[in-house]
Motif scaffolding. Structure first.
Motif, PDB file in Angstrom:
ATOM      1  N   GLU A 250      -0.305 -12.404   6.018  1.00 41.04           N
ATOM      2  CA  GLU A 250       0.108 -11.016   6.229  1.00 41.04           C
ATOM      3  C   GLU A 250       1.304 -10.909   7.180  1.00 41.04           C
ATOM      4  O   GLU A 250       2.047  -9.933   7.148  1.00 41.04           O
ATOM      5  CB  GLU A 250      -1.076 -10.215   6.780  1.00 41.04           C
ATOM      6  CG  GLU A 250      -2.213 -10.054   5.747  1.00 41.04           C
ATOM      7  CD  GLU A 250      -3.412  -9.324   6.339  1.00 41.04           C
ATOM      8  OE1 GLU A 250      -3.437  -9.138   7.579  1.00 41.04           O
ATOM      9  OE2 GLU A 250      -4.315  -8.945   5.560  1.00 41.04           O
TER      10      GLU A 250
ATOM     11  N   ASN B 133       1.147  -7.502  -3.867  1.00 41.12           N
ATOM     12  CA  ASN B 133       1.595  -6.710  -5.015  1.00 41.12           C
ATOM     13  C   ASN B 133       2.468  -7.564  -5.908  1.00 41.12           C
ATOM     14  O   ASN B 133       3.271  -8.367  -5.424  1.00 41.12           O
ATOM     15  CB  ASN B 133       2.388  -5.488  -4.554  1.00 41.12           C
ATOM     16  CG  ASN B 133       1.515  -4.514  -3.781  1.00 41.12           C
ATOM     17  OD1 ASN B 133       0.375  -4.270  -4.149  1.00 41.12           O
ATOM     18  ND2 ASN B 133       2.044  -3.975  -2.688  1.00 41.12           N
TER      19      ASN B 133
ATOM     20  N   GLU C  24      -1.689  -4.029  -7.539  1.00 39.36           N
ATOM     21  CA  GLU C  24      -2.217  -4.627  -6.311  1.00 39.36           C
ATOM     22  C   GLU C  24      -3.293  -5.648  -6.652  1.00 39.36           C
ATOM     23  O   GLU C  24      -4.210  -5.363  -7.427  1.00 39.36           O
ATOM     24  CB  GLU C  24      -2.784  -3.552  -5.400  1.00 39.36           C
ATOM     25  CG  GLU C  24      -3.224  -4.102  -4.047  1.00 39.36           C
ATOM     26  CD  GLU C  24      -3.767  -3.019  -3.132  1.00 39.36           C
ATOM     27  OE1 GLU C  24      -3.092  -2.680  -2.146  1.00 39.36           O
ATOM     28  OE2 GLU C  24      -4.881  -2.520  -3.429  1.00 39.36           O
TER      29      GLU C  24
ATOM     30  N   ASN D 298       3.837  -9.214   0.154  1.00 43.42           N
ATOM     31  CA  ASN D 298       2.692  -8.921   1.018  1.00 43.42           C
ATOM     32  C   ASN D 298       2.801  -7.494   1.555  1.00 43.42           C
ATOM     33  O   ASN D 298       3.655  -6.715   1.132  1.00 43.42           O
ATOM     34  CB  ASN D 298       2.588  -9.947   2.145  1.00 43.42           C
ATOM     35  CG  ASN D 298       3.816  -9.936   3.049  1.00 43.42           C
ATOM     36  OD1 ASN D 298       4.717  -9.112   2.882  1.00 43.42           O
ATOM     37  ND2 ASN D 298       3.852 -10.843   4.010  1.00 43.42           N
ATOM     38  N   LYS D 299       1.930  -7.163   2.507  1.00 41.13           N
ATOM     39  CA  LYS D 299       1.906  -5.785   3.024  1.00 41.13           C
ATOM     40  C   LYS D 299       3.222  -5.392   3.672  1.00 41.13           C
ATOM     41  O   LYS D 299       3.622  -4.225   3.651  1.00 41.13           O
ATOM     42  CB  LYS D 299       0.770  -5.649   4.043  1.00 41.13           C
ATOM     43  CG  LYS D 299      -0.613  -5.678   3.418  1.00 41.13           C
ATOM     44  CD  LYS D 299      -1.682  -5.492   4.490  1.00 41.13           C
ATOM     45  CE  LYS D 299      -3.074  -5.496   3.861  1.00 41.13           C
ATOM     46  NZ  LYS D 299      -4.133  -5.318   4.896  1.00 41.13           N
ATOM     47  N   LYS D 300       3.914  -6.368   4.273  1.00 39.37           N
ATOM     48  CA  LYS D 300       5.188  -6.082   4.928  1.00 39.37           C
ATOM     49  C   LYS D 300       6.345  -5.955   3.951  1.00 39.37           C
ATOM     50  O   LYS D 300       7.465  -5.647   4.341  1.00 39.37           O
ATOM     51  CB  LYS D 300       5.505  -7.186   5.932  1.00 39.37           C
ATOM     52  CG  LYS D 300       4.636  -7.145   7.177  1.00 39.37           C
ATOM     53  CD  LYS D 300       5.156  -8.154   8.191  1.00 39.37           C
ATOM     54  CE  LYS D 300       4.420  -8.026   9.509  1.00 39.37           C
ATOM     55  NZ  LYS D 300       4.965  -8.962  10.530  1.00 39.37           N
TER      56      LYS D 300
ATOM     57  N   LYS E 281      -4.283  -9.062   0.400  1.00 40.63           N
ATOM     58  CA  LYS E 281      -3.786  -8.362  -0.780  1.00 40.63           C
ATOM     59  C   LYS E 281      -2.296  -8.608  -0.924  1.00 40.63           C
ATOM     60  O   LYS E 281      -1.586  -8.867   0.046  1.00 40.63           O
ATOM     61  CB  LYS E 281      -4.049  -6.862  -0.659  1.00 40.63           C
ATOM     62  CG  LYS E 281      -5.523  -6.497  -0.521  1.00 40.63           C
ATOM     63  CD  LYS E 281      -5.700  -5.001  -0.410  1.00 40.63           C
ATOM     64  CE  LYS E 281      -7.176  -4.632  -0.264  1.00 40.63           C
ATOM     65  NZ  LYS E 281      -7.362  -3.160  -0.179  1.00 40.63           N
TER      66      LYS E 281
END
Length: 596
Positions: free
Chosen positions: A594, A286, A270, A226-228, A284
């Motif tokens: 997220e 990756n 992505e 995830n974004k983190k 989103k």
């Protein structure tokens, strides 16, 4: 050297494109096929050819998969086979596998061949532990797999040891318990014996009905971030998208059903998912490679299409297939009932034959016993007659001796007058003779009584002989003219006397419309009985778990086993957890994803 190898591979690829045909090996779950294809064939041409060869019409569940580097890919239908990244060496090896899974196998899978291919693939995934299966469910699934292979249980055929070479349980389950192979076989056979009345096809459907409730059934897992930058797992299945922690593939942290997803896309590594609702944020993640994103998108599009398709009216093709399947099942049901009645009548005839044989053996034994008794009576009579004759001869001899003694006594009396001394001697001799005569007279009387008793015994022996002969005649007459406990028209032809005949009129059948009506009513009742069967299945699984729990070695439990046990204690199942997660708002789920 690498450039030379690349040049060689490119040259081989060029030669293959210039050739008119190329060879392909298709590996199915049951067997392999190898054939030649035209260079211009697209993926759809090859896929349709394989489906026609297998007789498969429910093609939307399946695809052709091939290995590429450290991942897999599915053959694209719209592109030429040779223009895709398929293996370069010939024959090109492709695997014909289920790409998408149904939500409810017993309702969606129409053809027997479709059910069979799914059964083989799911069974393989469970045995190879790609799908986690608890021990009690493994035993029950193994019993259905045995039924699908060997047919209905027959104790005369399926004797202990017949499963010795079969691979039926995951190695994880076998290592988890202190149980021998014979103990596992005993429990599997006990469950197998309870599946009476089912066909092989029914056993495969029951297998899928149990397997589809397993947490990892039909889920494709992909490693994402995830974004983190937190490592997570993305699960794609028939119900939607699920987010898992890397060490827990059983219980998703959040889920997104297909009906809540508006758009799916990717750019490079992505991946973007847009839920329904303008105010809802997109989420989103990756993936490791672009190729993985392509594979995820393929699976998402296919599963979403099938999700929408299930909730619409069936197409004419599907309606026709279901109608044909219902007719075929009805025909098979009527045929099974006919065969069952024939089997029942045959078993009754065999039981009647066995009873007749048993009764005949019993009568023969009684006849032998009567003959032996008669023989013993005759021998006793002969012996008594011989003894009576000897007694009569002895009596005559004693009478003769008594007469001689009497004569001697008279002679002694006559000579006793010759002298005093002689008289004294004579008196003494006479006294002795009298005593001897008395003794002989007593002995003669005793012999006479014995002779009389022997004559009475002889008469009784003759009477016993007469009764034994009479009983033998009665037994012989019953064996010929009557069969106790069995009507003469139910005796098998090969066991009846020559003057009797076996009527086969009761082996004829008359199938009327009422059979079909009754069959239709039974089909209608299946939905009503589903809940009861599910309850019975759960009770059966709990009973199996209780039986083997005492032999379990806790230290050998895997992390997934521990998670499954925790879920079971909490009453959490695959479907209940999915419903619980989807009750949350989409915005909440995106925010939760997220923050992981």
């Amino acid at each position: 050297m690498a450039s030379a190898l690349a040049a060689k591979m490119g040259f081989n690829s060029l030669l293959r494109k210039q050739a008119k045909n190329f060879n392909v090996r298709i590996c199915t779950m049951e067997s392999d096929m190898e054939f030649s294809c035209e260079v211009k064939w697209k993926g759809k041409d090859l896929f349709d050819f394989v489906c026609r060869t297998l007789g498969l019409r429910e093609t939307w569940f399946f695809g052709l998969r091939y290995d590429i580097k450290d991942t897999v890919a599915w053959l694209k239908m719209e592109k030429r086979v040779l223009d895709q990244e398929v293996p370069k060496e010939e024959p090109i090896t492709l695997h014909f596998l289920a790409k998408f899974y149904p939500e409810t196998a017993e309702e969606e899978l129409v053809q027997d061949i479709t059910q069979h291919l799914f059964f083989l693939q799911v069974k393989k995934n469970i045995l190879e532990e790609e799908i986690h299966c608890p021990p009690e469910a493994s035993v029950l699934l193994a019993s259905y797999a045995v039924h699908a292979k060997y047919g209905e249980y027959d104790p005369n055929v399926h004797k202990p040891g017949f499963l010795a070479k079969e691979e039926l349980l995951p190695k994880r389950v076998i290592n988890l318990y202190q149980m021998t192979a014979e103990m596992w076989e005993e429990r599997i056979t006990a469950c197998y014996a309870e599946h009476r009345g089912r066909t092989r096809e029914d056993a495969e459907v029951e297998y899928l009905k149990i397997a589809q409730d397993l947490d990892m059934y039909g889920v494709n897992y992909f490693l994402i971030r995830n974004k983190k930058g937190t490592d997570l797992l993305l699960g794609v299945d028939a119900l939607g998208l699920h987010i898992y922690e890397p060490d827990n593939r059983l219980t998703p942290k959040c889920s997104f059903p297909w009906n809540e997803i508006r758009n799916i896309s990717y750019s490079d590594k992505e991946f973007t998912i847009r839920p329904l609702g303008k105010k809802t944020n997109v989420f989103k993640f990756n993936s490791s490679r672009l190729r993985v994103n392509k594979l995820i998108l393929q699976l998402c599009i296919g599963n979403h299409d099938l999700f929408i398709r299930r909730r619409r009216v069936d197409s004419l093709e599907v309606q026709q297939m279901k109608s044909q399947a219902r007719e075929e099942r009805a025909r098979k049901q009527v045929e099974r009932q006919r065969l069952q009645r024939e089997k029942q009548l045959r078993e009754e005839a065999e039981r009647a034959r066995d009873e007749l044989k048993r009764r005949l053996i019993q009568l023969q034994d009684e006849a032998h016993m009567a003959n032996d008794a008669l023989l013993r009576s005759e021998q006793t009579a002969d012996l008594l007659a011989e003894k009576a004759q000897i007694a009569e001869e002895e009596a005559k001899l004693l009478a003769q001796k008594a007469a001689e003694a009497e004569t001697e006594m008279q002679r002694i009396k006559v000579t006793a007058i010759r002298g005093q001394e002689e008289r004294r001697l004579m008196e003494q001799k006479m006294l002795e003779a009298e005593m001897l005569a008395l003794k002989m007279a007593d002995e003669s009387e005793r012999r006479a009584r014995e002779a009389e008793q022997l004559r009475r015994d002889l008469q009784e022996a003759k009477e016993s002989e007469r009764r034994a002969k009479h009983k033998l005649l009665e037994i012989t007459s019953r064996a010929v003219y009557a069969s106790p406990g069995l009507p003469s028209d139910s005796m098998p032809p090969d066991s009846m006397p020559p003057d009797l005949s076996f009527s086969r009129e009761n082996l004829s059948f008359d199938f009327k419309d009422t059979d079909m009506k009754r069959l239709s009513m039974e089909i209608e009742k299946e939905k009503v009985e589903y809940m009861e069967k599910s309850k019975h299945l759960q009770e059966q699984l709990n009973e199996l778990k209780t039986e083997i729990e005492s032999l379990k070695m806790k230290e050998r439990e895997t992390p997934l086993d521990i998670i499954h046990n925790q879920n079971t204690e909490q009453g959490t199942s695959k479907h209940s957890n999915f419903k619980k997660l989807t009750l949350q708002s989409t915005k909440t789920r995106v925010a939760f994803f997220e923050e992981l």
